[in-house]
Design a protein around this motif. Structure first.
Motif, PDB file in Angstrom:
ATOM      1  N   LYS A 103      31.081 -12.418   2.610  1.00  0.00           N
ATOM      2  CA  LYS A 103      31.539 -11.295   3.432  1.00  0.00           C
ATOM      3  C   LYS A 103      31.105 -11.522   4.877  1.00  0.00           C
ATOM      4  O   LYS A 103      29.959 -11.901   5.115  1.00  0.00           O
ATOM      5  CB  LYS A 103      30.935  -9.982   2.932  1.00  0.00           C
ATOM      6  N   PRO A 104      31.988 -11.296   5.840  1.00  0.00           N
ATOM      7  CA  PRO A 104      31.643 -11.535   7.242  1.00  0.00           C
ATOM      8  C   PRO A 104      30.374 -10.798   7.689  1.00  0.00           C
ATOM      9  O   PRO A 104      29.596 -11.325   8.473  1.00  0.00           O
ATOM     10  CB  PRO A 104      32.872 -11.030   8.008  1.00  0.00           C
ATOM     11  N   GLU A 105      30.169  -9.613   7.149  1.00  0.00           N
ATOM     12  CA  GLU A 105      29.005  -8.819   7.541  1.00  0.00           C
ATOM     13  C   GLU A 105      27.706  -9.441   7.040  1.00  0.00           C
ATOM     14  O   GLU A 105      26.632  -9.168   7.571  1.00  0.00           O
ATOM     15  CB  GLU A 105      29.107  -7.394   6.984  1.00  0.00           C
ATOM     16  N   LEU A 106      27.791 -10.268   6.006  1.00  0.00           N
ATOM     17  CA  LEU A 106      26.597 -10.871   5.419  1.00  0.00           C
ATOM     18  C   LEU A 106      26.346 -12.299   5.903  1.00  0.00           C
ATOM     19  O   LEU A 106      25.353 -12.912   5.514  1.00  0.00           O
ATOM     20  CB  LEU A 106      26.690 -10.846   3.895  1.00  0.00           C
ATOM     21  N   TRP A 164      22.152  -4.099   1.917  1.00  0.00           N
ATOM     22  CA  TRP A 164      23.318  -3.896   2.771  1.00  0.00           C
ATOM     23  C   TRP A 164      24.456  -3.232   1.993  1.00  0.00           C
ATOM     24  O   TRP A 164      25.078  -2.285   2.482  1.00  0.00           O
ATOM     25  CB  TRP A 164      23.790  -5.227   3.360  1.00  0.00           C
ATOM     26  N   ILE A 165      24.720  -3.715   0.788  1.00  0.00           N
ATOM     27  CA  ILE A 165      25.810  -3.161  -0.031  1.00  0.00           C
ATOM     28  C   ILE A 165      25.549  -1.682  -0.325  1.00  0.00           C
ATOM     29  O   ILE A 165      26.439  -0.838  -0.186  1.00  0.00           O
ATOM     30  CB  ILE A 165      25.979  -3.949  -1.349  1.00  0.00           C
ATOM     31  N   LEU A 166      24.350  -1.363  -0.750  1.00  0.00           N
ATOM     32  CA  LEU A 166      24.032   0.030  -1.085  1.00  0.00           C
ATOM     33  C   LEU A 166      24.046   0.929   0.143  1.00  0.00           C
ATOM     34  O   LEU A 166      24.447   2.091   0.055  1.00  0.00           O
ATOM     35  CB  LEU A 166      22.684   0.113  -1.804  1.00  0.00           C
ATOM     36  N   ALA A 167      23.644   0.399   1.285  1.00  0.00           N
ATOM     37  CA  ALA A 167      23.633   1.196   2.505  1.00  0.00           C
ATOM     38  C   ALA A 167      25.042   1.466   3.025  1.00  0.00           C
ATOM     39  O   ALA A 167      25.311   2.526   3.589  1.00  0.00           O
ATOM     40  CB  ALA A 167      22.809   0.501   3.584  1.00  0.00           C
ATOM     41  N   THR A 168      25.950   0.519   2.831  1.00  0.00           N
ATOM     42  CA  THR A 168      27.291   0.675   3.394  1.00  0.00           C
ATOM     43  C   THR A 168      28.314   1.223   2.401  1.00  0.00           C
ATOM     44  O   THR A 168      29.213   1.953   2.788  1.00  0.00           O
ATOM     45  CB  THR A 168      27.813  -0.662   3.956  1.00  0.00           C
ATOM     46  N   GLU A 169      28.170   0.845   1.148  1.00  0.00           N
ATOM     47  CA  GLU A 169      29.176   1.240   0.167  1.00  0.00           C
ATOM     48  C   GLU A 169      28.684   2.300  -0.802  1.00  0.00           C
ATOM     49  O   GLU A 169      29.458   2.818  -1.593  1.00  0.00           O
ATOM     50  CB  GLU A 169      29.670   0.002  -0.584  1.00  0.00           C
ATOM     51  N   ASN A 171      30.125   2.785  -7.404  1.00  0.00           N
ATOM     52  CA  ASN A 171      30.353   1.824  -8.482  1.00  0.00           C
ATOM     53  C   ASN A 171      29.157   0.875  -8.502  1.00  0.00           C
ATOM     54  O   ASN A 171      29.192  -0.193  -7.908  1.00  0.00           O
ATOM     55  CB  ASN A 171      31.660   1.083  -8.262  1.00  0.00           C
ATOM     56  N   ILE A 172      28.125   1.262  -9.194  1.00  0.00           N
ATOM     57  CA  ILE A 172      26.872   0.516  -9.184  1.00  0.00           C
ATOM     58  C   ILE A 172      27.032  -0.880  -9.774  1.00  0.00           C
ATOM     59  O   ILE A 172      26.400  -1.835  -9.310  1.00  0.00           O
ATOM     60  CB  ILE A 172      25.742   1.300  -9.890  1.00  0.00           C
ATOM     61  N   TYR A 173      27.897  -1.039 -10.767  1.00  0.00           N
ATOM     62  CA  TYR A 173      28.102  -2.356 -11.369  1.00  0.00           C
ATOM     63  C   TYR A 173      28.723  -3.327 -10.375  1.00  0.00           C
ATOM     64  O   TYR A 173      28.330  -4.496 -10.312  1.00  0.00           O
ATOM     65  CB  TYR A 173      28.962  -2.262 -12.630  1.00  0.00           C
ATOM     66  N   MET A 174      29.672  -2.852  -9.610  1.00  0.00           N
ATOM     67  CA  MET A 174      30.280  -3.702  -8.590  1.00  0.00           C
ATOM     68  C   MET A 174      29.263  -4.029  -7.502  1.00  0.00           C
ATOM     69  O   MET A 174      29.208  -5.161  -7.011  1.00  0.00           O
ATOM     70  CB  MET A 174      31.511  -3.028  -7.977  1.00  0.00           C
ATOM     71  N   ALA A 175      28.432  -3.058  -7.125  1.00  0.00           N
ATOM     72  CA  ALA A 175      27.408  -3.292  -6.103  1.00  0.00           C
ATOM     73  C   ALA A 175      26.415  -4.353  -6.569  1.00  0.00           C
ATOM     74  O   ALA A 175      26.024  -5.231  -5.786  1.00  0.00           O
ATOM     75  CB  ALA A 175      26.683  -1.989  -5.778  1.00  0.00           C
TER      76      ALA A 175
END
Length: 96
Positions: free
Chosen positions: A11-14, A54-59, A63-67
């Motif tokens: 991901k560009p953000e990462l 980052w994923i938890l802060a932004t998304e 959907n915890i499984y996808m995170a």
């Protein structure tokens, strides 16, 4: 593998994690407290943790499984890219 291929999967953000993990790896190596063979595993773990933050802060946690999945894959990819860059630097300094 080239830089464009890395950009396709991470991901560009990462992408910022790649140099961060690289410098963490250099710092770990310079301490000489940890064997070199464990550095990629440590960087992978740190990459997963930072990706998860980052994923938890932004998304969020909708959907915890996808995170969790995205955190693991992105963390490993970023750690792998940082080790790859480290090896490019090392190999370019070697005389043939």
């Amino acid at each position: 593998m080239d830089i464009e291929m890395i950009k396709e999967f991470i991901k560009p953000e990462l992408l910022i994690l790649i140099p961060v993990l690289y410098f963490i790896g250099v710092a770990i190596k310079n301490t000489m407290l940890i064997k070199d063979k464990f550095i990629p595993l440590i960087l992978g773990s740190i990459g997963i943790i930072l990706s998860a933050l980052w994923i938890l802060a932004t998304e969020g946690t909708e959907n915890i499984y996808m995170a969790v999945f995205v955190s693991i894959t992105q963390g490993f990819l970023c750690a792998g890219a940082s080790v790859y860059i480290n090896q490019i630097i090392k190999q370019s300094k070697k005389a043939e």
